[in-house]
Design a protein around this motif. Structure first.
Motif, PDB file in Angstrom:
ATOM      1  N   MET A   1       9.395  -1.910   7.059  1.00 40.81           N
ATOM      2  CA  MET A   1      10.033  -2.352   5.823  1.00 40.81           C
ATOM      3  C   MET A   1      11.551  -2.483   5.988  1.00 40.81           C
ATOM      4  O   MET A   1      12.175  -3.374   5.398  1.00 40.81           O
ATOM      5  CB  MET A   1       9.716  -1.375   4.692  1.00 40.81           C
ATOM      6  CG  MET A   1       8.299  -1.509   4.149  1.00 40.81           C
ATOM      7  SD  MET A   1       8.047  -3.134   3.392  1.00 40.81           S
ATOM      8  CE  MET A   1       6.302  -3.065   2.969  1.00 40.81           C
ATOM      9  N   LYS A   2      12.151  -1.638   6.790  1.00 41.81           N
ATOM     10  CA  LYS A   2      13.592  -1.717   7.036  1.00 41.81           C
ATOM     11  C   LYS A   2      13.942  -3.031   7.741  1.00 41.81           C
ATOM     12  O   LYS A   2      14.944  -3.681   7.399  1.00 41.81           O
ATOM     13  CB  LYS A   2      14.039  -0.522   7.884  1.00 41.81           C
ATOM     14  CG  LYS A   2      13.950   0.815   7.145  1.00 41.81           C
ATOM     15  CD  LYS A   2      14.254   1.992   8.049  1.00 41.81           C
ATOM     16  CE  LYS A   2      15.709   2.087   8.411  1.00 41.81           C
ATOM     17  NZ  LYS A   2      16.015   3.330   9.145  1.00 41.81           N
TER      18      LYS A   2
ATOM     19  N   ARG B   1       3.390   3.950  -0.247  1.00 40.73           N
ATOM     20  CA  ARG B   1       4.805   3.668  -0.483  1.00 40.73           C
ATOM     21  C   ARG B   1       5.109   2.195  -0.219  1.00 40.73           C
ATOM     22  O   ARG B   1       5.830   1.539  -0.991  1.00 40.73           O
ATOM     23  CB  ARG B   1       5.651   4.547   0.439  1.00 40.73           C
ATOM     24  CG  ARG B   1       7.093   4.731  -0.017  1.00 40.73           C
ATOM     25  CD  ARG B   1       7.889   5.551   1.000  1.00 40.73           C
ATOM     26  NE  ARG B   1       7.094   6.686   1.473  1.00 40.73           N
ATOM     27  CZ  ARG B   1       7.197   7.181   2.689  1.00 40.73           C
ATOM     28  NH1 ARG B   1       8.043   6.654   3.563  1.00 40.73           N
ATOM     29  NH2 ARG B   1       6.466   8.211   3.060  1.00 40.73           N
ATOM     30  N   ALA B   2       4.555   1.652   0.851  1.00 38.68           N
ATOM     31  CA  ALA B   2       4.762   0.235   1.174  1.00 38.68           C
ATOM     32  C   ALA B   2       4.170  -0.655   0.078  1.00 38.68           C
ATOM     33  O   ALA B   2       4.749  -1.692  -0.282  1.00 38.68           O
ATOM     34  CB  ALA B   2       4.122  -0.087   2.521  1.00 38.68           C
ATOM     35  N   TYR B   3       3.038  -0.244  -0.488  1.00 38.54           N
ATOM     36  CA  TYR B   3       2.416  -1.028  -1.557  1.00 38.54           C
ATOM     37  C   TYR B   3       3.305  -1.056  -2.796  1.00 38.54           C
ATOM     38  O   TYR B   3       3.440  -2.107  -3.447  1.00 38.54           O
ATOM     39  CB  TYR B   3       1.048  -0.443  -1.913  1.00 38.54           C
ATOM     40  CG  TYR B   3       0.354  -1.198  -3.039  1.00 38.54           C
ATOM     41  CD1 TYR B   3      -0.262  -2.425  -2.799  1.00 38.54           C
ATOM     42  CD2 TYR B   3       0.343  -0.691  -4.341  1.00 38.54           C
ATOM     43  CE1 TYR B   3      -0.883  -3.130  -3.824  1.00 38.54           C
ATOM     44  CE2 TYR B   3      -0.267  -1.383  -5.373  1.00 38.54           C
ATOM     45  CZ  TYR B   3      -0.878  -2.605  -5.103  1.00 38.54           C
ATOM     46  OH  TYR B   3      -1.489  -3.307  -6.113  1.00 38.54           O
TER      47      TYR B   3
ATOM     48  N   LYS C   1       2.933  -8.702   5.282  1.00 37.69           N
ATOM     49  CA  LYS C   1       2.710  -8.488   6.713  1.00 37.69           C
ATOM     50  C   LYS C   1       3.271  -7.132   7.138  1.00 37.69           C
ATOM     51  O   LYS C   1       2.643  -6.400   7.923  1.00 37.69           O
ATOM     52  CB  LYS C   1       3.380  -9.607   7.513  1.00 37.69           C
ATOM     53  CG  LYS C   1       3.132  -9.522   9.014  1.00 37.69           C
ATOM     54  CD  LYS C   1       3.809 -10.673   9.753  1.00 37.69           C
ATOM     55  CE  LYS C   1       3.589 -10.534  11.258  1.00 37.69           C
ATOM     56  NZ  LYS C   1       4.279 -11.621  12.016  1.00 37.69           N
ATOM     57  N   SER C   2       4.448  -6.787   6.613  1.00 34.41           N
ATOM     58  CA  SER C   2       5.028  -5.476   6.916  1.00 34.41           C
ATOM     59  C   SER C   2       4.159  -4.357   6.359  1.00 34.41           C
ATOM     60  O   SER C   2       3.971  -3.316   7.013  1.00 34.41           O
ATOM     61  CB  SER C   2       6.436  -5.380   6.317  1.00 34.41           C
ATOM     62  OG  SER C   2       7.282  -6.347   6.902  1.00 34.41           O
ATOM     63  N   LEU C   3       3.633  -4.563   5.150  1.00 36.33           N
ATOM     64  CA  LEU C   3       2.715  -3.584   4.563  1.00 36.33           C
ATOM     65  C   LEU C   3       1.501  -3.371   5.459  1.00 36.33           C
ATOM     66  O   LEU C   3       1.086  -2.229   5.714  1.00 36.33           O
ATOM     67  CB  LEU C   3       2.269  -4.064   3.179  1.00 36.33           C
ATOM     68  CG  LEU C   3       1.005  -3.433   2.565  1.00 36.33           C
ATOM     69  CD1 LEU C   3       1.195  -1.937   2.337  1.00 36.33           C
ATOM     70  CD2 LEU C   3       0.631  -4.115   1.267  1.00 36.33           C
TER      71      LEU C   3
ATOM     72  N   VAL D   1       2.347  -1.278   8.461  1.00 39.45           N
ATOM     73  CA  VAL D   1       2.423   0.143   8.096  1.00 39.45           C
ATOM     74  C   VAL D   1       1.020   0.718   7.996  1.00 39.45           C
ATOM     75  O   VAL D   1       0.745   1.824   8.490  1.00 39.45           O
ATOM     76  CB  VAL D   1       3.163   0.315   6.745  1.00 39.45           C
ATOM     77  CG1 VAL D   1       3.068   1.769   6.267  1.00 39.45           C
ATOM     78  CG2 VAL D   1       4.619  -0.107   6.873  1.00 39.45           C
ATOM     79  N   ARG D   2       0.126  -0.020   7.353  1.00 39.30           N
ATOM     80  CA  ARG D   2      -1.261   0.434   7.194  1.00 39.30           C
ATOM     81  C   ARG D   2      -1.935   0.637   8.537  1.00 39.30           C
ATOM     82  O   ARG D   2      -2.595   1.656   8.788  1.00 39.30           O
ATOM     83  CB  ARG D   2      -2.020  -0.586   6.351  1.00 39.30           C
ATOM     84  CG  ARG D   2      -3.391  -0.147   5.865  1.00 39.30           C
ATOM     85  CD  ARG D   2      -4.533  -0.562   6.752  1.00 39.30           C
ATOM     86  NE  ARG D   2      -4.517  -1.986   7.052  1.00 39.30           N
ATOM     87  CZ  ARG D   2      -5.263  -2.530   8.007  1.00 39.30           C
ATOM     88  NH1 ARG D   2      -6.025  -1.756   8.782  1.00 39.30           N
ATOM     89  NH2 ARG D   2      -5.217  -3.822   8.243  1.00 39.30           N
ATOM     90  N   LYS D   3      -1.776  -0.298   9.458  1.00 37.50           N
ATOM     91  CA  LYS D   3      -2.407  -0.195  10.787  1.00 37.50           C
ATOM     92  C   LYS D   3      -1.860   1.021  11.550  1.00 37.50           C
ATOM     93  O   LYS D   3      -2.614   1.733  12.222  1.00 37.50           O
ATOM     94  CB  LYS D   3      -2.168  -1.470  11.590  1.00 37.50           C
ATOM     95  CG  LYS D   3      -2.958  -2.669  11.097  1.00 37.50           C
ATOM     96  CD  LYS D   3      -2.613  -3.917  11.905  1.00 37.50           C
ATOM     97  CE  LYS D   3      -3.391  -5.116  11.409  1.00 37.50           C
ATOM     98  NZ  LYS D   3      -3.018  -6.364  12.152  1.00 37.50           N
TER      99      LYS D   3
END
Length: 414
Positions: free
Chosen positions: A345-346, A306-308, A253-255, A258-260
């Motif tokens: 992510m933090k 990076r999130a991935y 969900k956090s990823l 970030v994508r959005k």
């Protein structure tokens, strides 16, 4: 004629008839069309009191003939007619005698209800109603009766490990909480809502049915604050594991957030939008073509890339064999998330650290909610096919029927 005698024997067997009950006759009514079977009772037969089982005297018959729907014969609806006898018991007074083929207060024979339960286990109630030529409300009442009876009679004295999950009931925010015996992979309780009271109600039922809350050794659930506090209070000796699928869901969900966010900032929004599903596939499951496409997107959209890679480290964490191996991987994952310069992510890293002990319990018992996910899939499939349930009671009965592994007392027609 032998054919008539064989038909009589067939009817007696399907209705569980024995002395003093017998088949008086049968008729086919072409105008309906339907088959009508008439049952009689030997006049001089001695009938025991249905309440105490003692000797009685005959006391006539009920005022009007009663009719029950039976299983179809030659594809024609079949109806059973009978005036049941009454008896006079010295201890219990006048008592109405029930027929051997009926359930009290039901207008359907036991054989019909057994067949209806078999049909409802494999198809939506609306379709079952059309197949059986009766209304949905009637079938729901039959379903509720036999499921409630089986659930009430089931003992829970050997429960040691449970999984708790919620599933949607209706559109919006209506949920039910499902409790599963992790060892037997069977639903043992369904409660309305998804707050702490659902766990409290289950603990009470567990005690009432011979179980012991202190003997529950392991529990798995999501990281809902309501579940966490209630499990700690009601099952003090249980090792509580946060389900790994919900941990992965949280990080994914956090990823996606970030994508959005990066998508909004980009001048080429469509490329990232079209490739968004690639970021949901574990790295080890990517095809070569997908890997090349993902690498290209990661270079074009570095924050999402990076999130991935952070999500990939979470997969490495759960691939560890022992808690000792997993601990440094978790520490590295947490540190990376904190230094990622990605606020989403933090925040998730803080949540993971808060629940670290319960997440790490996975490596002691390997307990997950995979059972819940499989059962939830069955439940949602049944709900979609039935186009939703109007009441919690009906929904709960369907859940128990498809996933409760119940011992139903109703006779199977086959």
């Amino acid at each position: 004629m032998k054919m008539i005698e064989d038909f009589k024997n067939m009817v007696e067997k399907s209705l569980n008839l024995s002395e003093p009950w017998y088949v008086k006759g049968a008729e086919f009514h072409a105008d309906e069309p339907a088959i009508h079977i008439y049952i009689g009772v030997t006049k001089r037969a001695v009938i025991a009191c249905p309440k105490c089982g003692g000797a009685t005297k005959r006391y006539g018959y009920e005022p009007r003939e009663r009719v029950w729907r039976h299983g179809d014969c030659m594809f024609y609806p079949t109806f059973i007619h009978c005036r049941r006898p009454k008896v006079l018991c010295p201890s219990c007074g006048v008592q109405q005698v029930n027929a051997p083929f009926e359930r009290q207060d039901s207008r359907f024979t036991l054989m019909f209800e057994g067949y209806a339960m078999l049909i409802m286990a494999s198809m939506p109630i609306a379709k079952a109603a059309r197949a059986l030529r009766c209304d949905e409300k009637t079938l729901t009442n039959i379903l509720n009766y036999w499921v409630e009876k089986a659930v009430d009679e089931r003992k829970l004295c050997d429960i040691k490990s449970i999984a708790i999950d919620e599933t949607s009931f209706r559109k919006g925010h209506d949920y039910v909480t499902v409790v599963i015996d992790a060892a037997k992979r069977a639903v043992i309780d369904v409660e309305p809502g998804k707050d702490a009271s659902t766990v409290e109600k289950f603990s009470e039922k567990l005690t009432q049915k011979g179980g012991n809350c202190a003997e529950i050794k392991s529990v798995t659930s999501d990281m809902s604050a309501a579940f966490l506090s209630a499990v700690e209070e009601k099952f003090p000796n249980a090792k509580h594991t946060i389900d790994k699928f919900h941990v992965k869901q949280l990080v994914l969900k956090s990823l996606d957030e970030v994508r959005k966010k990066e998508q909004k900032e980009s001048s080429e929004k469509q490329a990232l939008f079209r490739g968004r599903k690639l970021f949901m596939i574990p790295e080890k499951r990517l095809t070569e073509e997908q890997r090349i496409a993902l690498q290209s997107l990661s270079k074009q959209y570095p924050k999402t890339g990076r999130a991935y890679r952070i999500v990939s480290v979470l997969d490495d964490f759960y691939a560890c064999e022992t808690a000792e191996d997993a601990d440094p991987v978790f520490a590295g994952l947490y540190s990376w998330m904190r230094r990622s310069r990605l606020p989403e992510m933090k925040n998730t890293a803080a949540t993971l650290l808060k629940h670290k002990d319960r997440i790490m319990n996975y490596f002691d018992n390997r307990l997950t909610n995979a059972i819940c996910e499989g059962i939830n899939s069955m439940i949602q499939s049944a709900k979609r096919a039935a186009r939703g349930f109007h009441t919690f009671k009906g929904f709960a009965s369907k859940i128990f029927l498809v996933a409760g592994k119940l011992n139903l007392a109703v006779s199977c027609p086959f």
